[in-house]
Design an enzyme around this catalytic site. Sequence first.
Site, PDB file in Angstrom:
ATOM      1  N   SER A 164      21.495   7.978  33.052  1.00  0.00           N
ATOM      2  CA  SER A 164      21.001   6.988  32.130  1.00  0.00           C
ATOM      3  C   SER A 164      19.443   7.605  31.786  1.00  0.00           C
ATOM      4  O   SER A 164      18.663   7.602  32.543  1.00  0.00           O
ATOM      5  CB  SER A 164      20.813   5.788  32.740  1.00  0.00           C
ATOM      6  OG  SER A 164      20.039   4.957  32.030  1.00  0.00           O
ATOM      7  N   ASP A 220      21.003   3.446  27.168  1.00  0.00           N
ATOM      8  CA  ASP A 220      21.007   1.967  27.211  1.00  0.00           C
ATOM      9  C   ASP A 220      20.311   1.373  26.178  1.00  0.00           C
ATOM     10  O   ASP A 220      19.001   1.766  25.955  1.00  0.00           O
ATOM     11  CB  ASP A 220      20.208   1.790  28.606  1.00  0.00           C
ATOM     12  CG  ASP A 220      21.059   1.946  29.885  1.00  0.00           C
ATOM     13  OD1 ASP A 220      22.118   1.290  29.754  1.00  0.00           O
ATOM     14  OD2 ASP A 220      20.913   2.592  30.738  1.00  0.00           O
ATOM     15  N   MET A 272      19.040  -1.848  24.522  1.00  0.00           N
ATOM     16  CA  MET A 272      18.754  -3.210  24.863  1.00  0.00           C
ATOM     17  C   MET A 272      17.907  -4.162  23.738  1.00  0.00           C
ATOM     18  O   MET A 272      16.929  -3.417  23.109  1.00  0.00           O
ATOM     19  CB  MET A 272      17.603  -3.489  26.130  1.00  0.00           C
ATOM     20  CG  MET A 272      18.363  -2.507  27.374  1.00  0.00           C
ATOM     21  SD  MET A 272      17.370  -2.794  28.714  1.00  0.00           S
ATOM     22  CE  MET A 272      18.289  -1.593  29.858  1.00  0.00           C
ATOM     23  N   HIS A 331      25.702   2.390  25.557  1.00  0.00           N
ATOM     24  CA  HIS A 331      25.922   0.896  26.307  1.00  0.00           C
ATOM     25  C   HIS A 331      25.019  -0.024  25.677  1.00  0.00           C
ATOM     26  O   HIS A 331      23.789   0.040  25.612  1.00  0.00           O
ATOM     27  CB  HIS A 331      25.476   1.095  27.785  1.00  0.00           C
ATOM     28  CG  HIS A 331      25.641  -0.254  28.538  1.00  0.00           C
ATOM     29  ND1 HIS A 331      24.930  -0.253  29.884  1.00  0.00           N
ATOM     30  CD2 HIS A 331      26.152  -1.235  28.402  1.00  0.00           C
ATOM     31  CE1 HIS A 331      25.074  -1.588  30.301  1.00  0.00           C
ATOM     32  NE2 HIS A 331      25.888  -2.151  29.509  1.00  0.00           N
ATOM     33  N   MET A 335      29.372  -3.551  35.456  1.00  0.00           N
ATOM     34  CA  MET A 335      27.809  -3.572  35.935  1.00  0.00           C
ATOM     35  C   MET A 335      27.671  -3.939  37.282  1.00  0.00           C
ATOM     36  O   MET A 335      28.152  -4.930  37.994  1.00  0.00           O
ATOM     37  CB  MET A 335      27.321  -4.553  35.098  1.00  0.00           C
ATOM     38  CG  MET A 335      27.143  -4.322  33.484  1.00  0.00           C
ATOM     39  SD  MET A 335      26.456  -2.864  33.148  1.00  0.00           S
ATOM     40  CE  MET A 335      24.608  -2.982  33.696  1.00  0.00           C
ATOM     41  N   ASP A 388      27.840   1.034  36.718  1.00  0.00           N
ATOM     42  CA  ASP A 388      26.486   0.967  36.414  1.00  0.00           C
ATOM     43  C   ASP A 388      25.329   0.064  37.068  1.00  0.00           C
ATOM     44  O   ASP A 388      25.453  -1.217  36.697  1.00  0.00           O
ATOM     45  CB  ASP A 388      26.609   0.598  34.797  1.00  0.00           C
ATOM     46  CG  ASP A 388      24.916   0.722  34.200  1.00  0.00           C
ATOM     47  OD1 ASP A 388      24.149   1.389  34.554  1.00  0.00           O
ATOM     48  OD2 ASP A 388      24.964   0.479  32.760  1.00  0.00           O
TER      49      ASP A 388
END
Length: 224
Positions: free
Chosen positions: A8, A35, A37, A66, A137, A175
């Site tokens: 990641s 990632d 967000m 993701h 997750m 993850d």
Amino acid sequence: MSIEISPSILSADFANLINDIEECEKENINIFHIDVMDGHFVPNISIGPVVVESLRKKTKSVMDTHLMITNPEDYIESFAKAGSDWITFHIETVKNPLGLIKKIKDLNLKAGISLNPATPIEKIIPCLDEVFLVLVMSVNPGFGGQKFMSISLPKISKLKEYRSKIDNKFKIEVDGGINFDTITDASKAGADIVVAGSSVFRTEFGIKKSIEKLRELSATVHGS
Ligand code: DX5
Ligand code: ZN
């Protein structure tokens, strides 16, 4: 087949991103976890399509994207255009997951579905014939460096069992909180891919040694 590691980049050095990526690639890593967000679905803001676009020019590795965002359907095209290869969205964020999976596939990308620790796998069962991957997750999404929640382990095993009974051989990725202490359990439970942020980019051993260590620890049990 041994477990794959998807580092990641959230835990990488953003001032030196491509160097960190290339260091992983020297260790035969060819998947990177991106990632995304939005400060709504999760209480943090990270990166968007511009970073994917820049990295795409520098690496041929898979960009395992993701999306921890609300309204993911509004951003699929941007990420496709930027160069994402796999796009995973959260079941908690959509009303019509099958429609979104189709949209991702129609753009010739691989579609993944993710679920939070509190979400039971029953919620994603209707999608399992259609997805390329399921991202389980093992922390509440939002931050790197959190503690692994073992509630994810029975989910991985159940998904593996379910997969054995259907034609669609989706990948199982886990993850959050994967490190030298937890990778063995994730591997034993049946994960095909593990996301690893802090345990690749922020250990005292450096990137190369950390990847070697993670591989060693998973190899002893994977597939058993
Ligand atoms: C959490 C992210 C994870 C995270 C993993 O919201 O989805 O991908 O970056 O980081 P570690 O491996 O440090 O838990
Ligand atoms: Zn992630």
